[in-house]
Design a protein around this motif. Structure first.
Motif, PDB file in Angstrom:
ATOM      1  N   VAL A  14       0.879  -1.181   0.000  1.00  0.00           N
ATOM      2  CA  VAL A  14       0.000   0.000   0.000  1.00  0.00           C
ATOM      3  C   VAL A  14       0.913   1.226   0.000  1.00  0.00           C
ATOM      4  O   VAL A  14       1.789   1.349   0.851  1.00  0.00           O
ATOM      5  CB  VAL A  14      -0.924   0.011   1.236  1.00  0.00           C
ATOM      6  CG1 VAL A  14      -1.714   1.308   1.311  1.00  0.00           C
ATOM      7  CG2 VAL A  14      -1.853  -1.189   1.219  1.00  0.00           C
ATOM      8  N   HIS A  15       0.707   2.115  -0.979  1.00  0.00           N
ATOM      9  CA  HIS A  15       1.542   3.312  -1.079  1.00  0.00           C
ATOM     10  C   HIS A  15       0.872   4.566  -0.528  1.00  0.00           C
ATOM     11  O   HIS A  15       1.550   5.497  -0.112  1.00  0.00           O
ATOM     12  CB  HIS A  15       1.948   3.549  -2.529  1.00  0.00           C
ATOM     13  CG  HIS A  15       2.911   2.522  -3.043  1.00  0.00           C
ATOM     14  ND1 HIS A  15       4.177   2.356  -2.548  1.00  0.00           N
ATOM     15  CD2 HIS A  15       2.764   1.582  -4.003  1.00  0.00           C
ATOM     16  CE1 HIS A  15       4.787   1.385  -3.180  1.00  0.00           C
ATOM     17  NE2 HIS A  15       3.951   0.877  -4.075  1.00  0.00           N
ATOM     18  N   SER A  16      -0.451   4.622  -0.556  1.00  0.00           N
ATOM     19  CA  SER A  16      -1.181   5.753   0.015  1.00  0.00           C
ATOM     20  C   SER A  16      -2.534   5.242   0.488  1.00  0.00           C
ATOM     21  O   SER A  16      -2.992   4.191   0.052  1.00  0.00           O
ATOM     22  CB  SER A  16      -1.367   6.877  -1.012  1.00  0.00           C
ATOM     23  OG  SER A  16      -2.143   6.437  -2.101  1.00  0.00           O
ATOM     24  N   CYS A  17      -3.163   5.983   1.394  1.00  0.00           N
ATOM     25  CA  CYS A  17      -4.426   5.497   1.947  1.00  0.00           C
ATOM     26  C   CYS A  17      -5.241   6.637   2.535  1.00  0.00           C
ATOM     27  O   CYS A  17      -4.747   7.740   2.740  1.00  0.00           O
ATOM     28  CB  CYS A  17      -4.178   4.436   3.018  1.00  0.00           C
ATOM     29  SG  CYS A  17      -3.449   5.073   4.543  1.00  0.00           S
ATOM     30  N   THR A  18      -6.485   6.305   2.807  1.00  0.00           N
ATOM     31  CA  THR A  18      -7.368   7.168   3.584  1.00  0.00           C
ATOM     32  C   THR A  18      -7.700   6.406   4.854  1.00  0.00           C
ATOM     33  O   THR A  18      -7.970   5.204   4.810  1.00  0.00           O
ATOM     34  CB  THR A  18      -8.662   7.486   2.805  1.00  0.00           C
ATOM     35  OG1 THR A  18      -8.310   8.183   1.607  1.00  0.00           O
ATOM     36  CG2 THR A  18      -9.609   8.326   3.634  1.00  0.00           C
ATOM     37  N   ILE A  47       7.735   8.723   9.371  1.00  0.00           N
ATOM     38  CA  ILE A  47       6.448   8.680  10.060  1.00  0.00           C
ATOM     39  C   ILE A  47       5.660   9.942   9.752  1.00  0.00           C
ATOM     40  O   ILE A  47       6.202  11.048   9.764  1.00  0.00           O
ATOM     41  CB  ILE A  47       6.631   8.535  11.583  1.00  0.00           C
ATOM     42  CG1 ILE A  47       7.240   7.177  11.912  1.00  0.00           C
ATOM     43  CG2 ILE A  47       5.307   8.712  12.321  1.00  0.00           C
ATOM     44  CD1 ILE A  47       7.550   6.965  13.369  1.00  0.00           C
ATOM     45  N   SER A  48       4.377   9.752   9.480  1.00  0.00           N
ATOM     46  CA  SER A  48       3.446  10.860   9.294  1.00  0.00           C
ATOM     47  C   SER A  48       2.397  10.758  10.395  1.00  0.00           C
ATOM     48  O   SER A  48       1.920   9.665  10.693  1.00  0.00           O
ATOM     49  CB  SER A  48       2.783  10.765   7.920  1.00  0.00           C
ATOM     50  OG  SER A  48       1.844  11.785   7.747  1.00  0.00           O
ATOM     51  N   THR A  49       2.055  11.877  11.009  1.00  0.00           N
ATOM     52  CA  THR A  49       1.105  11.879  12.125  1.00  0.00           C
ATOM     53  C   THR A  49      -0.053  12.813  11.820  1.00  0.00           C
ATOM     54  O   THR A  49       0.136  13.874  11.229  1.00  0.00           O
ATOM     55  CB  THR A  49       1.812  12.347  13.417  1.00  0.00           C
ATOM     56  OG1 THR A  49       2.922  11.486  13.673  1.00  0.00           O
ATOM     57  CG2 THR A  49       0.874  12.312  14.607  1.00  0.00           C
ATOM     58  N   GLY A  50      -1.243  12.399  12.246  1.00  0.00           N
ATOM     59  CA  GLY A  50      -2.412  13.249  12.064  1.00  0.00           C
ATOM     60  C   GLY A  50      -3.467  12.975  13.115  1.00  0.00           C
ATOM     61  O   GLY A  50      -3.542  11.873  13.656  1.00  0.00           O
ATOM     62  N   ASP A  51      -4.253  13.975  13.426  1.00  0.00           N
ATOM     63  CA  ASP A  51      -5.373  13.838  14.350  1.00  0.00           C
ATOM     64  C   ASP A  51      -6.659  13.757  13.533  1.00  0.00           C
ATOM     65  O   ASP A  51      -6.854  14.539  12.594  1.00  0.00           O
ATOM     66  CB  ASP A  51      -5.449  15.037  15.300  1.00  0.00           C
ATOM     67  CG  ASP A  51      -4.253  15.088  16.234  1.00  0.00           C
ATOM     68  OD1 ASP A  51      -3.850  14.019  16.734  1.00  0.00           O
ATOM     69  OD2 ASP A  51      -3.720  16.189  16.452  1.00  0.00           O
ATOM     70  N   ILE A  52      -7.524  12.810  13.897  1.00  0.00           N
ATOM     71  CA  ILE A  52      -8.782  12.630  13.179  1.00  0.00           C
ATOM     72  C   ILE A  52      -9.937  12.743  14.166  1.00  0.00           C
ATOM     73  O   ILE A  52     -10.037  11.948  15.097  1.00  0.00           O
ATOM     74  CB  ILE A  52      -8.865  11.245  12.494  1.00  0.00           C
ATOM     75  CG1 ILE A  52      -7.594  10.946  11.694  1.00  0.00           C
ATOM     76  CG2 ILE A  52     -10.091  11.171  11.599  1.00  0.00           C
ATOM     77  CD1 ILE A  52      -7.553   9.539  11.136  1.00  0.00           C
ATOM     78  N   ARG A  59      -5.889  11.687   5.079  1.00  0.00           N
ATOM     79  CA  ARG A  59      -5.305  11.174   3.845  1.00  0.00           C
ATOM     80  C   ARG A  59      -3.796  11.050   4.023  1.00  0.00           C
ATOM     81  O   ARG A  59      -3.114  12.042   4.289  1.00  0.00           O
ATOM     82  CB  ARG A  59      -5.627  12.124   2.690  1.00  0.00           C
ATOM     83  CG  ARG A  59      -4.995  11.759   1.396  1.00  0.00           C
ATOM     84  CD  ARG A  59      -5.786  10.691   0.685  1.00  0.00           C
ATOM     85  NE  ARG A  59      -5.073  10.389  -0.542  1.00  0.00           N
ATOM     86  CZ  ARG A  59      -4.911   9.182  -1.009  1.00  0.00           C
ATOM     87  NH1 ARG A  59      -5.442   8.158  -0.404  1.00  0.00           N
ATOM     88  NH2 ARG A  59      -4.243   8.979  -2.116  1.00  0.00           N
ATOM     89  N   ALA A  60      -3.277   9.831   3.908  1.00  0.00           N
ATOM     90  CA  ALA A  60      -1.840   9.574   3.966  1.00  0.00           C
ATOM     91  C   ALA A  60      -1.340   9.491   2.531  1.00  0.00           C
ATOM     92  O   ALA A  60      -1.587   8.509   1.833  1.00  0.00           O
ATOM     93  CB  ALA A  60      -1.553   8.283   4.727  1.00  0.00           C
ATOM     94  N   PHE A 107      -8.528   2.406   5.388  1.00  0.00           N
ATOM     95  CA  PHE A 107      -8.511   1.842   6.726  1.00  0.00           C
ATOM     96  C   PHE A 107      -9.627   2.520   7.503  1.00  0.00           C
ATOM     97  O   PHE A 107      -9.807   3.743   7.403  1.00  0.00           O
ATOM     98  CB  PHE A 107      -7.165   2.066   7.416  1.00  0.00           C
ATOM     99  CG  PHE A 107      -6.043   1.347   6.726  1.00  0.00           C
ATOM    100  CD1 PHE A 107      -5.787   0.010   6.991  1.00  0.00           C
ATOM    101  CD2 PHE A 107      -5.252   2.001   5.798  1.00  0.00           C
ATOM    102  CE1 PHE A 107      -4.765  -0.655   6.343  1.00  0.00           C
ATOM    103  CE2 PHE A 107      -4.220   1.344   5.155  1.00  0.00           C
ATOM    104  CZ  PHE A 107      -3.975   0.013   5.424  1.00  0.00           C
ATOM    105  N   VAL A 108     -10.377   1.742   8.263  1.00  0.00           N
ATOM    106  CA  VAL A 108     -11.501   2.268   9.036  1.00  0.00           C
ATOM    107  C   VAL A 108     -11.276   1.943  10.504  1.00  0.00           C
ATOM    108  O   VAL A 108     -11.000   0.799  10.867  1.00  0.00           O
ATOM    109  CB  VAL A 108     -12.836   1.668   8.545  1.00  0.00           C
ATOM    110  CG1 VAL A 108     -13.990   2.167   9.398  1.00  0.00           C
ATOM    111  CG2 VAL A 108     -13.075   2.006   7.079  1.00  0.00           C
TER     112      VAL A 108
END
Length: 126
Positions: A14-18, A47-52, A59-60, A107-108
């Motif tokens: 997997v190269h990118s995802c939601t 590493i990429s970090t985000g708050d949801i 979106r990664a 990813f959910v």
């Protein structure tokens, strides 16, 4: 005489995802990317970090490494979820349902876990 045919399994990357947060509270996600080092020796991790917020998504984007005359894509190697109550969950590659190279996976996150979901097979679900 028949020569046996030897095959290799298709890469499951997997190269990118939601990442969609269907849980009741906010979460922090960390996406671990892995790929070859720009210097050609070993792997490089990022590493990429985000708050949801609850009901939101993140979106990664795809990450690449420049090797001078060519570039390579990094793969998503893992996802770590930290819930508002401090509970942590992790999901590592190979991800369930991934059978080839994917450029936009889903990813959910629900109240119990994080799921790997084929976005083309679940239109209208979640």
């Amino acid at each position: 005489m028949n020569t046996p045919v030897v095959g290799l399994a298709a890469p499951r990357l997997v190269h990118s995802c939601t990442i969609r947060n269907n849980s009741n509270g906010p979460v922090r996600v960390q996406i671990l990317y892995k790929g070859p080092s720009a210097h050609g020796r070993g792997d490089h991790q990022e590493i990429s970090t985000g708050d949801i917020p609850a009901g939101g998504s993140f979106r990664a984007e795809e990450r690449v490494t420049n090797h001078g005359s060519y570039t390579t894509r990094k793969e998503i190697a893992g996802i770590k979820v930290t819930r508002y109550n401090g509970q942590k969950q992790k999901l590592y590659a190979p991800f369930q349902g991934v059978h080839s190279v994917e450029l936009n996976w889903l990813f959910v996150i629900d109240n119990w876990q994080i799921y790997s979901v084929n976005p083309n097979a679940t239109m209208g679900q979640f």
